[in-house]
Design a protein around this motif. Structure first.
Motif, PDB file in Angstrom:
ATOM      1  N   UNK A  30      -5.171  -1.189  -4.750  1.00 28.21           N
ATOM      2  CA  UNK A  30      -4.701  -1.246  -6.132  1.00 28.21           C
ATOM      3  C   UNK A  30      -3.797  -0.052  -6.428  1.00 28.21           C
ATOM      4  N   UNK A  31      -4.226   1.145  -6.014  1.00 28.10           N
ATOM      5  CA  UNK A  31      -3.437   2.350  -6.290  1.00 28.10           C
ATOM      6  C   UNK A  31      -2.075   2.294  -5.594  1.00 28.10           C
ATOM      7  N   UNK A  32      -2.043   1.803  -4.359  1.00 30.59           N
ATOM      8  CA  UNK A  32      -0.773   1.727  -3.639  1.00 30.59           C
ATOM      9  C   UNK A  32       0.147   0.667  -4.251  1.00 30.59           C
ATOM     10  N   UNK A  33      -0.435  -0.428  -4.731  1.00 28.60           N
ATOM     11  CA  UNK A  33       0.383  -1.443  -5.404  1.00 28.60           C
ATOM     12  C   UNK A  33       0.985  -0.886  -6.690  1.00 28.60           C
ATOM     13  N   UNK A  34       0.223  -0.071  -7.402  1.00 22.67           N
ATOM     14  CA  UNK A  34       0.767   0.587  -8.596  1.00 22.67           C
ATOM     15  C   UNK A  34       1.886   1.557  -8.215  1.00 22.67           C
ATOM     16  N   UNK A  35       1.670   2.276  -7.085  1.00 16.67           N
ATOM     17  CA  UNK A  35       2.712   3.182  -6.612  1.00 16.67           C
ATOM     18  C   UNK A  35       3.979   2.433  -6.229  1.00 16.67           C
ATOM     19  N   UNK A  37      -5.558  -7.288   0.456  1.00 17.76           N
ATOM     20  CA  UNK A  37      -5.744  -8.373  -0.517  1.00 17.76           C
ATOM     21  C   UNK A  37      -5.712  -7.851  -1.949  1.00 17.76           C
ATOM     22  N   UNK A  38      -6.374  -6.729  -2.190  1.00 20.44           N
ATOM     23  CA  UNK A  38      -6.365  -6.182  -3.553  1.00 20.44           C
ATOM     24  C   UNK A  38      -4.999  -5.606  -3.903  1.00 20.44           C
ATOM     25  N   UNK A  39      -4.286  -5.075  -2.909  1.00 20.19           N
ATOM     26  CA  UNK A  39      -2.904  -4.644  -3.165  1.00 20.19           C
ATOM     27  C   UNK A  39      -2.056  -5.838  -3.570  1.00 20.19           C
ATOM     28  N   UNK A  40      -2.279  -6.975  -2.919  1.00 22.44           N
ATOM     29  CA  UNK A  40      -1.492  -8.175  -3.241  1.00 22.44           C
ATOM     30  C   UNK A  40      -1.782  -8.673  -4.653  1.00 22.44           C
ATOM     31  N   UNK A  56       1.133   4.214   3.046  1.00 18.67           N
ATOM     32  CA  UNK A  56      -0.065   4.151   3.895  1.00 18.67           C
ATOM     33  C   UNK A  56      -1.295   3.899   3.029  1.00 18.67           C
ATOM     34  N   UNK A  57      -2.169   2.996   3.457  1.00 16.12           N
ATOM     35  CA  UNK A  57      -3.204   2.499   2.549  1.00 16.12           C
ATOM     36  C   UNK A  57      -4.513   2.212   3.282  1.00 16.12           C
ATOM     37  N   UNK A  58      -5.624   2.497   2.622  1.00 18.27           N
ATOM     38  CA  UNK A  58      -6.926   2.039   3.073  1.00 18.27           C
ATOM     39  C   UNK A  58      -7.532   2.834   4.212  1.00 18.27           C
ATOM     40  N   UNK A  59      -8.478   2.205   4.914  1.00 14.07           N
ATOM     41  CA  UNK A  59      -9.232   2.882   5.968  1.00 14.07           C
ATOM     42  C   UNK A  59      -8.346   3.300   7.131  1.00 14.07           C
ATOM     43  N   UNK A  60      -7.406   2.442   7.510  1.00 19.08           N
ATOM     44  CA  UNK A  60      -6.568   2.749   8.654  1.00 19.08           C
ATOM     45  C   UNK A  60      -5.697   3.967   8.445  1.00 19.08           C
ATOM     46  N   UNK A 117     -14.535   7.938  -8.719  1.00 16.89           N
ATOM     47  CA  UNK A 117     -13.451   8.667  -9.371  1.00 16.89           C
ATOM     48  C   UNK A 117     -12.073   8.245  -8.867  1.00 16.89           C
ATOM     49  N   UNK A 118     -12.042   7.372  -7.874  1.00 15.70           N
ATOM     50  CA  UNK A 118     -10.748   6.976  -7.299  1.00 15.70           C
ATOM     51  C   UNK A 118     -10.064   5.869  -8.074  1.00 15.70           C
TER      52      UNK A 118
END
Length: 516
Positions: free
Chosen positions: A505-510, A94-97, A486-490, A159-160
């Motif tokens: 958020x970081x993966x969406x920026x990537x 959801x935050x990536x979206x 690849x993103x998040x807990x999984x 720090x993430x």
């Protein structure tokens, strides 16, 4: 001018504007009539002394207009923008979206489970009948595991990324502003569904898509680049970037990647039990009083002990909470915990787990499923020990440590029911022995903890993913597949709602950088 101050406030008065102005006036030595407002920046409970108090960091507005902050966010229209496929509608997805929209991309969110409203029926079947829908349960569905298993927002992942920004997004979608200032912020399982629904509506109103009952069964990869995904119904969706945010329980996703020769790796995790006490025991220990007054919230605890070179620690502590059945298949027992926003149930529970390192598990060191198979085996042993219908094996705490079967079990919050079992027959010996040594040590640290009024319910096994999906530190992309994030807990890069949201958020920026 705005001055910073630290004030100490009695319980029950932490939200009283006049009290805060009086305390702030004394702290900065400025007459109260010059103070136009006090904004709380941080707030925590200090129970170390004889009297429990709130310690607060505040901004004091002196001789100037007090500004009320607003957290509404306007999302741009991305209906016709470049698409990014996001697999999973948990916090990472959801935050990536939402970040994709801010970055000018159109997110297409694919969720194998149901929306938050439809999930309730399946959760009722789990709790009342012990029936598990493998596509819709406490782990799978809109909002992910956190929606119906507590909504704790405490994190050490400062720090993430932008923790404050994540919290403000929750506030913009209906969470109270308390989460912005509390040391241990918490939304509550009763409130999270409405917030998750509002986030979905923000995505859709901006031109993004959220599709339910959309299980991804394969990735479309051409010449080392992602091109899209294929669903269980045979439909193919295309995009040049895919964010894989499927959560730590989507074992079939790991199998899918392995089958497609996309690299995955085994990783350490932790496993143990969920321990539940009467909340009043925890309150007495932490607040140093016979009874907790109405002005204090139910207390929490955090415990850790090194036992035979392995950490044994409390995890996901739920004051005033409930133990939940979080199995994703019919022949396994997995427990977790949650609390409503008021945390007003009579029990306190916490996962209490033992760290498992790679060398602890025998087998082929190159097998990426080595740790997952171990996790799965323990969950199935627990199911057999309970006798079916998600009845969980359980034992009183002192009985467990002293090695005797409990003649009866205390009242507890686990709705499918518990069966008195010698948990040493469920937990692997080297895990059980460390847990057995740690519990009396915890009792020495916290008065009243070590008691036969506490129940151990097995097993707490989904503390984190036992599989990691590798990615580049700079680009967030898989080393073999360009455009796959690849993103998040999984994927092994988060451990809770906030860290998962930040990773989204970081993966969406990537993805935005990759798509140009």
């Amino acid at each position: 001018m705005i001055k910073e101050a630290e004030i100490v406030c009695p319980p029950g008065q932490q939200d009283d504007e006049n009290v805060l102005k009086t305390l702030a006036s004394a702290s900065i030595n400025i007459p109260q009539k010059r103070i136009t407002g006090v904004r709380v920046v941080k707030r925590s409970i200090d129970a170390r002394g004889r009297k429990v108090v709130y310690r607060m960091q505040v901004q004091v507005f002196v001789d100037e207009h007090f500004k009320v902050e607003h957290y509404n966010h306007q999302y741009q229209d991305v209906k016709d923008a470049k698409r990014v496929i996001i697999v999973g509608a948990g916090p990472a997805g959801l935050f990536a979206a939402l970040q994709a929209i801010d970055n000018g991309m159109k997110p297409v969110v694919l969720e194998r489970g149901k929306d938050v409203k439809q999930r309730r029926r399946d959760l009722a079947n789990i709790n009342k009948q012990g029936l598990v829908n493998p596509e819709s349960n406490y782990c799978f569905g809109e909002g992910g595991a956190g929606t119906y298993s507590d909504g704790k927002l405490y994190t050490r992942s400062t720090k993430r990324g932008d923790v404050k920004g994540v919290l403000e997004t929750f506030v913009a979608h209906g969470a109270t502003e308390d989460i912005l200032v509390d040391a241990r912020p918490h939304i509550g399982t009763n409130k999270l569904p409405q917030i998750i629904t509002a986030m979905r509506e923000s995505i859709q109103n901006a031109g993004g898509e959220v599709i339910f009952d959309a299980k991804v069964t394969s990735l479309i990869v051409e010449f080392g680049k992602i091109k899209g995904v294929q669903l269980a119904n045979g439909e193919k969706l295309f995009a040049d970037a895919v964010i894989l945010a499927t959560g730590h329980s989507a074992r079939d996703v790991f199998e899918m990647l392995h089958h497609q020769n996309i690299l995955i790796e085994a990783k350490p995790f932790a496993l143990g039990v969920r321990i539940e006490h009467p909340q009043e025991i925890i309150d007495r220990a932490q607040y140093h009083c016979e009874f907790r007054g109405p002005d204090l919230p139910p207390s929490y605890y955090s415990l850790v002990e090194q036992v035979d070179a392995r950490g044994v620690f409390s995890f996901c502590m739920c004051p005033g909470g409930i133990i939940a059945p979080c199995s994703t298949d019919a022949d396994e027992i997995v427990v977790n915990g949650w609390s409503p926003s008021k945390r007003n149930n009579p029990y306190a529970n916490s996962g209490t787990v033992v760290q498992i390192n790679m060398e602890d598990i025998k087998g082929d060191m190159n097998d990426p499923f080595r740790m997952l198979k171990f996790q799965q085996e323990v969950e199935r042993v627990a199911f057999k020990a309970g006798g079916g219908n998600l009845v969980a094996p359980a034992q009183r705490m002192v009985d467990y440590v002293e090695g005797r079967l409990s003649r009866d079990l205390p009242d507890n919050s686990y709705l499918p029911g518990c069966k008195s079992t010698e948990l040493q027959e469920v937990l692997p010996g080297w895990i059980g022995e460390r847990l057995r040594k740690a519990l009396p040590a915890f009792g020495r640290k916290m008065k009243g903890y070590y008691t036969n009024e506490a129940i151990l319910v097995g097993v707490e096994s989904r503390t984190s993913s036992p599989v990691k999906i590798p990615r580049d530190r700079e680009t967030f992309q898989h080393p073999q597949v360009a455009g796959l994030f690849p993103c998040g807990e999984g994927a092994g890069y988060a451990g809770g709602i906030i860290s998962a949201a930040i990773d989204g958020v970081n993966c969406a920026d990537g993805a935005a950088k990759y798509l140009g």
